[in-house]
Design a protein around this motif. Structure first.
Motif, PDB file in Angstrom:
ATOM      1  N   UNK A   1      62.747  31.502  34.308  1.00  0.00           N
ATOM      2  CA  UNK A   1      61.847  30.246  33.931  1.00  0.00           C
ATOM      3  C   UNK A   1      62.372  29.385  32.836  1.00  0.00           C
ATOM      4  N   UNK A   2      63.139  29.648  32.327  1.00  0.00           N
ATOM      5  CA  UNK A   2      63.965  28.398  31.714  1.00  0.00           C
ATOM      6  C   UNK A   2      64.081  27.181  32.494  1.00  0.00           C
ATOM      7  N   UNK A   3      64.073  27.369  34.018  1.00  0.00           N
ATOM      8  CA  UNK A   3      64.447  26.336  34.702  1.00  0.00           C
ATOM      9  C   UNK A   3      62.882  26.013  35.704  1.00  0.00           C
ATOM     10  N   UNK A   4      61.853  26.409  34.909  1.00  0.00           N
ATOM     11  CA  UNK A   4      60.816  25.990  35.736  1.00  0.00           C
ATOM     12  C   UNK A   4      59.667  25.185  34.574  1.00  0.00           C
ATOM     13  N   UNK A   5      59.017  24.499  35.223  1.00  0.00           N
ATOM     14  CA  UNK A   5      58.038  23.777  34.569  1.00  0.00           C
ATOM     15  C   UNK A   5      56.613  24.427  34.489  1.00  0.00           C
ATOM     16  N   UNK A   6      55.946  24.315  33.250  1.00  0.00           N
ATOM     17  CA  UNK A   6      54.711  24.939  33.002  1.00  0.00           C
ATOM     18  C   UNK A   6      53.354  24.451  33.345  1.00  0.00           C
ATOM     19  N   UNK A   7      52.595  25.063  34.343  1.00  0.00           N
ATOM     20  CA  UNK A   7      51.472  24.380  34.569  1.00  0.00           C
ATOM     21  C   UNK A   7      50.367  25.413  34.732  1.00  0.00           C
ATOM     22  N   UNK A   8      49.232  25.189  33.914  1.00  0.00           N
ATOM     23  CA  UNK A   8      48.122  26.259  33.644  1.00  0.00           C
ATOM     24  C   UNK A   8      47.458  26.920  34.956  1.00  0.00           C
ATOM     25  N   UNK A   9      47.754  26.004  35.939  1.00  0.00           N
ATOM     26  CA  UNK A   9      46.949  26.515  37.282  1.00  0.00           C
ATOM     27  C   UNK A   9      48.151  27.225  38.227  1.00  0.00           C
TER      28      UNK A   9
ATOM     29  N   UNK B   1      28.654  29.899  34.354  1.00  0.00           N
ATOM     30  CA  UNK B   1      28.984  30.869  35.470  1.00  0.00           C
ATOM     31  C   UNK B   1      29.852  30.145  36.568  1.00  0.00           C
ATOM     32  N   UNK B   2      29.412  28.668  36.716  1.00  0.00           N
ATOM     33  CA  UNK B   2      30.064  27.964  37.826  1.00  0.00           C
ATOM     34  C   UNK B   2      31.455  27.534  37.182  1.00  0.00           C
ATOM     35  N   UNK B   3      31.818  27.458  36.025  1.00  0.00           N
ATOM     36  CA  UNK B   3      33.209  26.926  35.435  1.00  0.00           C
ATOM     37  C   UNK B   3      33.918  28.520  35.784  1.00  0.00           C
ATOM     38  N   UNK B   4      33.254  29.786  35.253  1.00  0.00           N
ATOM     39  CA  UNK B   4      34.172  31.004  35.327  1.00  0.00           C
ATOM     40  C   UNK B   4      34.506  31.121  37.080  1.00  0.00           C
ATOM     41  N   UNK B   5      33.484  31.069  37.808  1.00  0.00           N
ATOM     42  CA  UNK B   5      33.627  31.349  39.196  1.00  0.00           C
ATOM     43  C   UNK B   5      34.777  30.282  39.691  1.00  0.00           C
TER      44      UNK B   5
ATOM     45  N   UNK C   1      40.148  29.869  42.065  1.00  0.00           N
ATOM     46  CA  UNK C   1      41.401  29.139  42.181  1.00  0.00           C
ATOM     47  C   UNK C   1      42.480  30.205  42.300  1.00  0.00           C
ATOM     48  N   UNK C   2      42.465  31.035  41.066  1.00  0.00           N
ATOM     49  CA  UNK C   2      43.627  31.850  41.209  1.00  0.00           C
ATOM     50  C   UNK C   2      43.512  33.062  42.221  1.00  0.00           C
ATOM     51  N   UNK C   3      42.207  33.370  42.809  1.00  0.00           N
ATOM     52  CA  UNK C   3      42.064  34.367  43.639  1.00  0.00           C
ATOM     53  C   UNK C   3      42.756  33.731  45.155  1.00  0.00           C
ATOM     54  N   UNK C   4      42.471  32.498  45.423  1.00  0.00           N
ATOM     55  CA  UNK C   4      42.795  31.596  46.547  1.00  0.00           C
ATOM     56  C   UNK C   4      44.296  31.464  46.290  1.00  0.00           C
ATOM     57  N   UNK C   5      44.969  30.999  45.246  1.00  0.00           N
ATOM     58  CA  UNK C   5      46.337  30.866  45.264  1.00  0.00           C
ATOM     59  C   UNK C   5      47.076  32.355  45.128  1.00  0.00           C
ATOM     60  N   UNK C   6      46.587  33.320  44.982  1.00  0.00           N
ATOM     61  CA  UNK C   6      47.350  34.530  44.784  1.00  0.00           C
ATOM     62  C   UNK C   6      47.210  35.128  45.967  1.00  0.00           C
TER      63      UNK C   6
ATOM     64  N   UNK D   1      45.464  34.003  49.111  1.00  0.00           N
ATOM     65  CA  UNK D   1      45.137  33.284  50.538  1.00  0.00           C
ATOM     66  C   UNK D   1      46.398  32.138  50.635  1.00  0.00           C
ATOM     67  N   UNK D   2      46.836  31.257  49.676  1.00  0.00           N
ATOM     68  CA  UNK D   2      48.086  30.528  49.799  1.00  0.00           C
ATOM     69  C   UNK D   2      49.019  31.071  48.518  1.00  0.00           C
ATOM     70  N   UNK D   3      49.955  31.917  48.821  1.00  0.00           N
ATOM     71  CA  UNK D   3      50.690  32.634  47.991  1.00  0.00           C
ATOM     72  C   UNK D   3      51.582  31.867  47.488  1.00  0.00           C
ATOM     73  N   UNK D   4      51.914  30.642  47.851  1.00  0.00           N
ATOM     74  CA  UNK D   4      52.839  29.753  47.233  1.00  0.00           C
ATOM     75  C   UNK D   4      52.243  28.791  46.371  1.00  0.00           C
ATOM     76  N   UNK D   5      50.970  28.665  45.959  1.00  0.00           N
ATOM     77  CA  UNK D   5      50.154  27.995  45.496  1.00  0.00           C
ATOM     78  C   UNK D   5      50.369  28.079  43.786  1.00  0.00           C
TER      79      UNK D   5
END
Length: 219
Positions: free
Chosen positions: A117-125, A196-200, A205-210, A212-216
């Motif tokens: 991880x010292x060779x990875x950029x940080x991104x919240x998403x 609620x819309x913001x939380x959903x 996003x994290x459900x889909x990225x984890x 459905x599209x696992x490289x996301x």
């Protein structure tokens, strides 16, 4: 002779697992949480979505490691404040530690995670503190599998995480209830719908990225 060497290796691996199982005490005042996953609220985000926060993982001596920014893993300086919740892990839950053919200790696994991880950029998403912790738990084969991701980590911490003390519980949840209360007074039901819309959206996003599209969302 090979059998004797193999038996000796197995004994060493079991001894190492036993050492991790018999950890030192939790010491919140010194920020020492041996072989633990630790959590603290994120300003603004946790105030709106209380199950999302900042995550770290600790060495055998209790020192906290967390992915705190681009190409930077913080050591013994937990970003965003003191730990409020933690889960301490037993050595016998990390199958790589008791693998007779393995050559990994808890700290060696974390060292590899730091180097990566010292060779990875940080991104919240897409690459965040949860990604760093999940990467290490997968390397250790924690709980018998290597499928940990940002969603499963957030879930287990929210459901199983122990609060350091009562003040930590207040710090974790009071801002959320204050925001909800004030938002409802000023914005009424529209504020609650927006919250609620913001939380959903964030959770989706994290459900889909984890799943459905696992490289996301990187691990």
């Amino acid at each position: 002779m090979q059998q004797a060497a193999k038996r000796k290796k197995v004994s060493l691996r079991l001894a190492m697992a036993t050492e991790v199982s018999q950890l030192g005490p939790i010491d919140p005042k010194r920020a020492r949480f041996p072989c633990s996953i630790v959590w603290t609220p994120l300003p603004f985000i946790t105030w709106l979505v209380p199950f999302i926060g900042h995550l770290g993982i600790c060495r055998e001596d209790g020192v906290i490691l967390d992915f705190a920014g681009p190409y930077f893993v913080s050591v013994d300086n937990f970003a965003f404040g003191a730990v409020t919740r933690y889960i301490q892990i037993n050595g016998d839950e990390c199958y790589k530690l008791i693998d007779p053919e393995g050559d990994m200790t808890w700290d060696e696994a974390l060292r590899k995670g730091i180097q990566e991880y010292q060779n990875r950029s940080y991104n919240l998403f897409t690459c965040n503190c949860h990604s760093f912790v999940a990467n290490n738990l997968n390397r250790l084969f924690y709980n018998g599998h290597d499928k940990w991701n940002v969603v499963s980590l957030a879930t287990i911490m929210f459901l199983r995480g122990k609060f350091v003390n009562k003040q930590a519980m207040v710090k974790s949840f009071l801002p959320f209830f204050m925001v909800v209360g004030l938002g409802f007074v000023w914005g009424g039901s529209m504020f609650l719908i927006g919250l609620v819309a913001f939380a959903l959206a964030l959770t989706g996003w994290f459900l889909i990225g984890s799943y459905c599209f696992r490289n996301l969302v990187q691990l």
